[in-house]
Design a protein around this motif. Structure first.
Motif, PDB file in Angstrom:
ATOM      1  N   GLY A  77       0.805  -1.218   0.000  1.00 60.63           N
ATOM      2  CA  GLY A  77       0.000   0.000   0.000  1.00 60.63           C
ATOM      3  C   GLY A  77       0.835   1.264   0.000  1.00 60.63           C
ATOM      4  O   GLY A  77       0.496   2.247  -0.676  1.00 60.63           O
ATOM      5  N   THR A  78       1.933   1.268   0.735  1.00 63.77           N
ATOM      6  CA  THR A  78       2.759   2.468   0.807  1.00 63.77           C
ATOM      7  C   THR A  78       3.539   2.673  -0.480  1.00 63.77           C
ATOM      8  O   THR A  78       3.754   3.799  -0.918  1.00 63.77           O
ATOM      9  N   ALA A  79       3.964   1.576  -1.131  1.00 61.94           N
ATOM     10  CA  ALA A  79       4.587   1.711  -2.452  1.00 61.94           C
ATOM     11  C   ALA A  79       3.598   2.282  -3.458  1.00 61.94           C
ATOM     12  O   ALA A  79       3.964   3.092  -4.322  1.00 61.94           O
TER      13      ALA A  79
ATOM     14  N   ALA B 166       9.750   2.144  -4.471  1.00 62.16           N
ATOM     15  CA  ALA B 166       9.991   0.947  -3.677  1.00 62.16           C
ATOM     16  C   ALA B 166      10.049   1.294  -2.188  1.00 62.16           C
ATOM     17  O   ALA B 166      10.619   2.318  -1.803  1.00 62.16           O
ATOM     18  N   VAL B 167       9.455   0.428  -1.365  1.00 61.72           N
ATOM     19  CA  VAL B 167       9.351   0.689   0.068  1.00 61.72           C
ATOM     20  C   VAL B 167       9.537  -0.617   0.832  1.00 61.72           C
ATOM     21  O   VAL B 167       9.053  -1.672   0.404  1.00 61.72           O
ATOM     22  N   GLN B 168      10.239  -0.541   1.962  1.00 62.40           N
ATOM     23  CA  GLN B 168      10.359  -1.673   2.869  1.00 62.40           C
ATOM     24  C   GLN B 168       9.726  -1.283   4.204  1.00 62.40           C
ATOM     25  O   GLN B 168       9.962  -0.184   4.713  1.00 62.40           O
ATOM     26  N   VAL B 169       8.899  -2.154   4.740  1.00 65.51           N
ATOM     27  CA  VAL B 169       8.225  -1.899   6.014  1.00 65.51           C
ATOM     28  C   VAL B 169       8.479  -3.101   6.919  1.00 65.51           C
ATOM     29  O   VAL B 169       8.193  -4.238   6.536  1.00 65.51           O
ATOM     30  N   HIS B 170       9.004  -2.836   8.107  1.00 69.59           N
ATOM     31  CA  HIS B 170       9.422  -3.935   8.987  1.00 69.59           C
ATOM     32  C   HIS B 170       8.752  -3.842  10.348  1.00 69.59           C
ATOM     33  O   HIS B 170       8.715  -2.776  10.976  1.00 69.59           O
ATOM     34  N   SER B 171       8.199  -4.960  10.779  1.00 69.67           N
ATOM     35  CA  SER B 171       7.704  -5.129  12.139  1.00 69.67           C
ATOM     36  C   SER B 171       6.755  -3.992  12.541  1.00 69.67           C
ATOM     37  O   SER B 171       5.757  -3.745  11.875  1.00 69.67           O
ATOM     38  N   ALA B 172       7.054  -3.295  13.634  1.00 70.94           N
ATOM     39  CA  ALA B 172       6.149  -2.268  14.165  1.00 70.94           C
ATOM     40  C   ALA B 172       6.102  -1.010  13.321  1.00 70.94           C
ATOM     41  O   ALA B 172       5.397  -0.058  13.680  1.00 70.94           O
TER      42      ALA B 172
ATOM     43  N   LEU C 254      14.900  -5.208  -0.271  1.00 68.11           N
ATOM     44  CA  LEU C 254      14.318  -4.092  -1.036  1.00 68.11           C
ATOM     45  C   LEU C 254      15.029  -3.927  -2.369  1.00 68.11           C
ATOM     46  O   LEU C 254      14.384  -3.751  -3.415  1.00 68.11           O
ATOM     47  N   ALA C 255      16.355  -3.983  -2.374  1.00 69.64           N
ATOM     48  CA  ALA C 255      17.112  -3.843  -3.623  1.00 69.64           C
ATOM     49  C   ALA C 255      16.804  -4.987  -4.575  1.00 69.64           C
ATOM     50  O   ALA C 255      16.689  -4.795  -5.797  1.00 69.64           O
ATOM     51  N   LEU C 256      16.647  -6.190  -4.030  1.00 69.99           N
ATOM     52  CA  LEU C 256      16.330  -7.345  -4.857  1.00 69.99           C
ATOM     53  C   LEU C 256      14.972  -7.175  -5.530  1.00 69.99           C
ATOM     54  O   LEU C 256      14.837  -7.371  -6.743  1.00 69.99           O
ATOM     55  N   VAL C 257      13.963  -6.790  -4.758  1.00 67.28           N
ATOM     56  CA  VAL C 257      12.620  -6.610  -5.315  1.00 67.28           C
ATOM     57  C   VAL C 257      12.618  -5.506  -6.365  1.00 67.28           C
ATOM     58  O   VAL C 257      12.021  -5.646  -7.443  1.00 67.28           O
ATOM     59  N   GLY C 258      13.303  -4.408  -6.078  1.00 70.52           N
ATOM     60  CA  GLY C 258      13.369  -3.315  -7.053  1.00 70.52           C
ATOM     61  C   GLY C 258      14.045  -3.733  -8.343  1.00 70.52           C
ATOM     62  O   GLY C 258      13.606  -3.355  -9.438  1.00 70.52           O
ATOM     63  N   SER C 259      15.098  -4.538  -8.237  1.00 66.52           N
ATOM     64  CA  SER C 259      15.813  -4.989  -9.436  1.00 66.52           C
ATOM     65  C   SER C 259      14.940  -5.902 -10.288  1.00 66.52           C
ATOM     66  O   SER C 259      14.937  -5.804 -11.521  1.00 66.52           O
ATOM     67  N   VAL C 260      14.187  -6.790  -9.649  1.00 66.34           N
ATOM     68  CA  VAL C 260      13.326  -7.702 -10.406  1.00 66.34           C
ATOM     69  C   VAL C 260      12.179  -6.923 -11.058  1.00 66.34           C
ATOM     70  O   VAL C 260      11.780  -7.226 -12.193  1.00 66.34           O
TER      71      VAL C 260
END
Length: 435
Positions: free
Chosen positions: A147-149, A155-161, A204-210
């Protein structure tokens, strides 16, 4: 003085329990309106502020009504992402499986169309409704990578809390948007999610590259289709007198005669064979070709109907009401058309709408870059804009034509005005309207 912010790279090397406590403390203090030990990351803080405004309950469930199977299948069939699923799967699904995660692919609205990966994690994902047909926009499930992306267009990474909704605190996710290279339209989101214990900042870098690989594949497919159209259109254009151009269904030029070539023409959404008025060419006779259209310019021809006999546009709507989906619509006696805008073009048209008297290249350079010397960049961008808005934009100075009525549609909240923009003039406008 700038406060220290959460750093995911540092969290990755911290004791897991200590890192989890820190993120929970940051969220707890921030949501309570107090000062946390370190500030949340800017992208997370901006998302949390949107959740406040939307009234999302941080203690709500993430369950949503799933799409019916027939509707899900229809969305899959109509999604361009289906053409690159093999690339997405090859790049991510195997790695996700091995690292106790899953790959998720959504449409442009955040609805899950496909998912693959570790079987145990797929079962866990069912518990938070991260399954095919579920909705994962910020409106429905709060701050999350998908949703935030979508909201931020990057590209966005969201972790835990960092997730706004408490239910997701045991999860980590990284997502990137995928755009159609033909028209820059957002197609959807590719995401890797898993238990918080599977977190790694390099995901995050992996997902963005793919995601970029998928876009590159679509670009190559498009170039091949243009070549096929050119092979059909070139012999026809050799026999055409006057100006004519062959374009694909997205307006990209395959062949041209009697006129300077352009990369792309803006076509109305309801484009069809017959006589059609285009702002960049005038009245055209349109004929279908395999994979595109042949446009013959009718020199001196005028559109049907009364008023605006020269086919000039009479009204422009600059719609900035949807974050990350700015669009311009042009209408006149000959009909109407619209197209989405790139972030830079949205900025420039917004500034011209604010200044009906016009702006020089130097003034726009100051507005956009805070540097009056960057006029070459401004002129180049406005030259691209004017290819599709001929008759709507004037220059010396740059402005909307006096004959055109301009409507500017703002977002519901001032903070959502061109959220991608760091242009000084846009930042000032956000501050002024929110004051």
């Amino acid at each position: 003085m700038n406060r220290a912010q959460v750093d995911l790279n540092r969290l990755a090397v911290m004791d897991a329990a200590k890192a989890t406590r820190l993120l929970h403390k940051v969220r707890e203090e921030t949501l309570a309106g107090r000062t946390p030990p370190v500030a949340p990351r800017a992208v997370i803080d901006a998302s949390w502020q949107r959740m406040f405004r939307l009234g999302v309950n941080p203690d709500q469930s993430t369950s949503t009504v799933l799409l019916q199977r027939d509707e899900l299948e229809e969305r899959r069939r109509s999604s361009v992402l289906g053409e690159v699923m093999r690339t997405l799967s090859a790049g991510l699904a195997g790695i996700a499986d091995a690292s106790m995660q899953i790959m998720v692919v959504t449409d442009e609205l955040g609805r899950v169309l496909w998912r693959e990966g570790n079987l145990a994690v797929l079962r866990q994902a069912n518990g938070i409704c991260l399954e095919e047909g579920a909705a994962w926009s910020e409106h429905t499930t709060g701050t999350n990578a998908v949703g935030t992306a979508l909201a931020m267009g990057k590209a966005v990474q969201v972790h835990s809390a960092e997730h706004y909704v408490h239910t997701l605190h045991n999860w980590t996710c990284a997502a990137a948007p995928v755009h159609d290279p033909r028209d820059h339209r957002l197609l959807g989101i590719v995401d890797v999610s898993g238990p918080a214990s599977s977190f790694h900042p390099a995901t995050l870098a992996l997902v963005g590259s793919v995601a970029q690989l998928a876009e590159a594949e679509m670009r190559q497919r498009h170039l091949r289709s243009i070549e096929r159209l050119r092979s059909v259109a070139a012999p026809i254009l050799c026999r055409v007198g006057g100006r004519a151009v062959a374009v694909d269904t997205h307006g990209w030029t395959a062949a041209v005669t009697g006129m300077a070539p352009v990369d792309r023409l803006a076509l109305p959404k309801s484009f069809r064979a017959g006589r059609v008025w285009l702002p960049s060419l005038g009245m055209c006779a349109v004929e279908p070709l395999p994979g595109g259209w042949l446009l013959r310019v009718e020199e001196g021809a005028r559109p049907d109907g009364d008023g605006a006999a020269d086919g000039a546009a009479s009204r422009v709507v600059l719609d900035l009401s949807r974050p990350r989906r700015a669009a311009v619509s042009v209408s006149g006696a000959a009909g109407s058309w619209s197209q989405e805008l790139s972030p830079r073009h949205a900025e420039l048209l917004y500034l011209l709408a604010l200044h009906p008297e016009g702006r020089t290249a130097a003034e726009l350079a100051q507005d956009v870059f805070g540097d009056r010397t960057r006029t070459v960049t401004v002129r180049a961008e406005l030259s691209r804009v004017r290819r599709n808005l001929a008759g709507v934009l004037a220059h010396r100075p740059y402005r909307f034509s006096e004959e055109v009525e301009v409507e500017l549609r703002h977002p519901a909240h001032p903070a959502d005005l061109l959220p991608h923009s760091t242009a000084p003039a846009v930042l000032a406008a956000r501050s002024a309207t929110s004051a």
